[in-house]
Design a protein around this motif. Sequence first.
Motif, PDB file in Angstrom:
ATOM      1  N   PRO A 424      45.160 145.497 -14.347  1.00 43.23           N
ATOM      2  CA  PRO A 424      44.109 144.695 -14.752  1.00 43.23           C
ATOM      3  C   PRO A 424      44.156 142.486 -14.431  1.00 43.23           C
ATOM      4  O   PRO A 424      44.606 142.405 -14.280  1.00 43.23           O
ATOM      5  N   GLY A 425      42.652 142.459 -14.257  1.00 45.14           N
ATOM      6  CA  GLY A 425      42.931 141.135 -13.165  1.00 45.14           C
ATOM      7  C   GLY A 425      42.181 139.925 -14.637  1.00 45.14           C
ATOM      8  O   GLY A 425      42.021 140.250 -15.580  1.00 45.14           O
ATOM      9  N   ARG A 426      41.000 139.748 -13.818  1.00 48.57           N
ATOM     10  CA  ARG A 426      40.152 138.429 -14.250  1.00 48.57           C
ATOM     11  C   ARG A 426      39.266 139.304 -15.364  1.00 48.57           C
ATOM     12  O   ARG A 426      39.081 140.445 -15.395  1.00 48.57           O
ATOM     13  N   VAL A 427      39.338 138.932 -16.766  1.00 53.72           N
ATOM     14  CA  VAL A 427      38.166 139.460 -17.994  1.00 53.72           C
ATOM     15  C   VAL A 427      37.035 139.873 -17.088  1.00 53.72           C
ATOM     16  O   VAL A 427      36.350 138.553 -16.488  1.00 53.72           O
ATOM     17  N   LEU A 428      36.041 140.876 -17.022  1.00 52.92           N
ATOM     18  CA  LEU A 428      34.494 140.773 -17.055  1.00 52.92           C
ATOM     19  C   LEU A 428      33.929 141.074 -17.428  1.00 52.92           C
ATOM     20  O   LEU A 428      33.870 141.491 -18.851  1.00 52.92           O
ATOM     21  N   GLU A 450      26.825 147.727 -16.590  1.00 52.07           N
ATOM     22  CA  GLU A 450      26.694 147.226 -15.140  1.00 52.07           C
ATOM     23  C   GLU A 450      27.596 146.793 -14.926  1.00 52.07           C
ATOM     24  O   GLU A 450      28.475 145.628 -15.096  1.00 52.07           O
ATOM     25  N   LEU A 451      28.788 147.498 -13.818  1.00 53.95           N
ATOM     26  CA  LEU A 451      29.775 146.971 -13.651  1.00 53.95           C
ATOM     27  C   LEU A 451      29.573 146.417 -11.202  1.00 53.95           C
ATOM     28  O   LEU A 451      29.280 147.543 -10.593  1.00 53.95           O
ATOM     29  N   GLU A 452      29.798 145.149 -11.380  1.00 52.57           N
ATOM     30  CA  GLU A 452      29.471 144.798  -9.547  1.00 52.57           C
ATOM     31  C   GLU A 452      30.517 144.804  -8.616  1.00 52.57           C
ATOM     32  O   GLU A 452      30.588 144.386  -8.099  1.00 52.57           O
ATOM     33  N   LEU A 515      38.733 153.388 -14.455  1.00 53.61           N
ATOM     34  CA  LEU A 515      39.473 153.054 -13.113  1.00 53.61           C
ATOM     35  C   LEU A 515      37.766 153.438 -12.680  1.00 53.61           C
ATOM     36  O   LEU A 515      37.331 154.660 -12.110  1.00 53.61           O
ATOM     37  N   LEU A 516      37.269 152.584 -12.584  1.00 53.01           N
ATOM     38  CA  LEU A 516      35.882 152.825 -12.404  1.00 53.01           C
ATOM     39  C   LEU A 516      35.125 151.987 -11.078  1.00 53.01           C
ATOM     40  O   LEU A 516      35.367 150.751 -10.660  1.00 53.01           O
ATOM     41  N   PRO A 517      34.308 152.407  -9.865  1.00 49.39           N
ATOM     42  CA  PRO A 517      33.406 152.394  -9.076  1.00 49.39           C
ATOM     43  C   PRO A 517      32.486 150.761  -9.118  1.00 49.39           C
ATOM     44  O   PRO A 517      32.392 151.257 -10.597  1.00 49.39           O
ATOM     45  N   PRO A 518      32.249 150.242  -8.220  1.00 49.03           N
ATOM     46  CA  PRO A 518      31.226 149.795  -8.691  1.00 49.03           C
ATOM     47  C   PRO A 518      29.828 150.281  -9.521  1.00 49.03           C
ATOM     48  O   PRO A 518      29.268 151.238  -8.700  1.00 49.03           O
ATOM     49  N   GLY A 519      28.685 149.590  -9.956  1.00 48.96           N
ATOM     50  CA  GLY A 519      27.868 150.876 -10.390  1.00 48.96           C
ATOM     51  C   GLY A 519      26.964 150.241 -11.700  1.00 48.96           C
ATOM     52  O   GLY A 519      27.935 149.927 -12.438  1.00 48.96           O
ATOM     53  N   ARG A 520      26.255 151.609 -12.250  1.00 50.04           N
ATOM     54  CA  ARG A 520      25.798 151.173 -13.606  1.00 50.04           C
ATOM     55  C   ARG A 520      26.031 152.603 -14.030  1.00 50.04           C
ATOM     56  O   ARG A 520      25.811 153.851 -13.237  1.00 50.04           O
TER      57      ARG A 520
END
Length: 558
Positions: A424-428, A450-452, A515-520
């Motif tokens: 885990p990096g920074r909190v989204l 949504e994940l950018e 673990l998710l790629p960017p998207g909605r």
Amino acid sequence: MVRVRLPLYGPPRAEGPLGPLPLRRKALGILYYLALEGPTRREKLADLLWGHRAALQNLRAELTHLRAFLGKEAFRGPVLSLPPGVELDRTPGGGEPLEGLEDLSPDFADWVHGLRARLAAPPREWLPVSERLKAVRPPALVVLIGPPGSGREALSRALAEGLGLPLRRGLGKGPGVYVLAEPFPPREAALALEPSRDQVLVVHRSSFGEDPAFLLALRANFPAERTVVERVPRLSWLEARASWLRGLPFAESARFYLRSGGRVEVLRELLALGSPEALPQRIRAMVALEARYLPLEVRRALEVLALHPGPWPAGLAESLGLAEAVDELERRGWLLFREGRYRLSEPQFRPYLTAGLAEGERLRFHARLAEAFRSLGDFVAEAYHRFCQEAEPGPREEALRGWRRVRALASGSFPPVPRVRAGPGRVLELGLEEVHLVSWGGEREEAALELEEPALLRIAGALYQELPLGLGASQEASPLRLRGEGEVYFLPQTSPGQFFWGTVLPQEPLDYLLLLPPGRYTLELGTPGVASLDLRAWKAVPGGHHEALVPLGVPVEL
């Protein structure tokens, strides 16, 4: 005029001017029921107290016994009312309400227990009142629309308390909140009525059927600016959890909540009986009475359709030859039509509507539904109704094969779920850290995020969902799942109860790192259930000690 007092608390008795009247116990039961529930049809009272073929004859004998003490004109006509001069005394005293009347009959015992639950009035904050009702001032007409057990009585009581006016029944003179319910006065009474400066008229209108003539005449005679029409809302999951269901385990709370449909009075009576699967006599009688207003063939169609636990396509009615009946049920408010599918407007009434079916009749209806769903290509719904025909539950393989045909999956083992190590990096910021989803088995409940950038998403919390055979009841009834672009599903193989493609999260335990790629993405709940989830997301970085699940067939580049 005879003056008879019925003390609500302690041993039931009818006290006249010269002392207690020597009434038989079932006669007392009749008096107390009419005093607490209002005018009641003879057939309903007979079923409540006897429930056999000679019930009406027994009722007539008790009414004759009562007339010897209360006058020969009492208890005449098909609808029975409390005679003038007989009054219920609600003054709190020693003992429980109607102490000792539980043994009159099993159905009457259910009503007594439900009554005690109703009288144990919860704090006012447990009965949410809308801003529109809070703004009502006399003179006013308030129309409360709701199904049986929706809380119209509680809202009327809260309205009267807020205005500082007494709660009264029927039409009358003097200040008060006057409640009018079935059976309504004649239309002429409404036309002759003039709004009073110190009165609020509250009409309890069923959400099923058409406006009665009395209400139409009343609305035509009452100023529009003084009229408020309010649909009684369902109690939300969070409201129920913070009040009625406080202290219960999550899964038990969810079962009570789903079986009540979020309707306050239904929930209260289920809790009083101690089982979410109970069918309280009072609610069952009210639902049966509402269904009796339907033509016989339409009522039979409703009973058949209520055997299916969820929405169904419009073509099902054609396959069963029930198209005209379905149109009538929709017109009368029993059914809703959304996105090409029908569903019960009050799904909690399914078991009440089917409770009267004989066993052979029930099996034949399940067979008809199975064939109809087969003709429509819904093999999951077909498998469900085939399963309901079995005297003893059999293996689930037929249902599983049906689902695989729907999803076009090859038979055999499912592909393994990829797992990777990531840190885990920074909190989204998701803007949706707390999610509560409730599905009655009709419209799908969902929450979008949504994940950018590539992210580690943790989904944890509590989930209760009803999955017949480990499946939904149709190919459209998906359990809780996380769906991304391109129909991405997760399928954790280590979780129990994962039988088909599309099952994403098990009931217990519910704690996943994905673990998710960017998207909605959307969290969806398409079967009857309740989910209370916590979501947390971090920017995903390579390495680390966290093992995360990866979507099947979707590469994630860090």
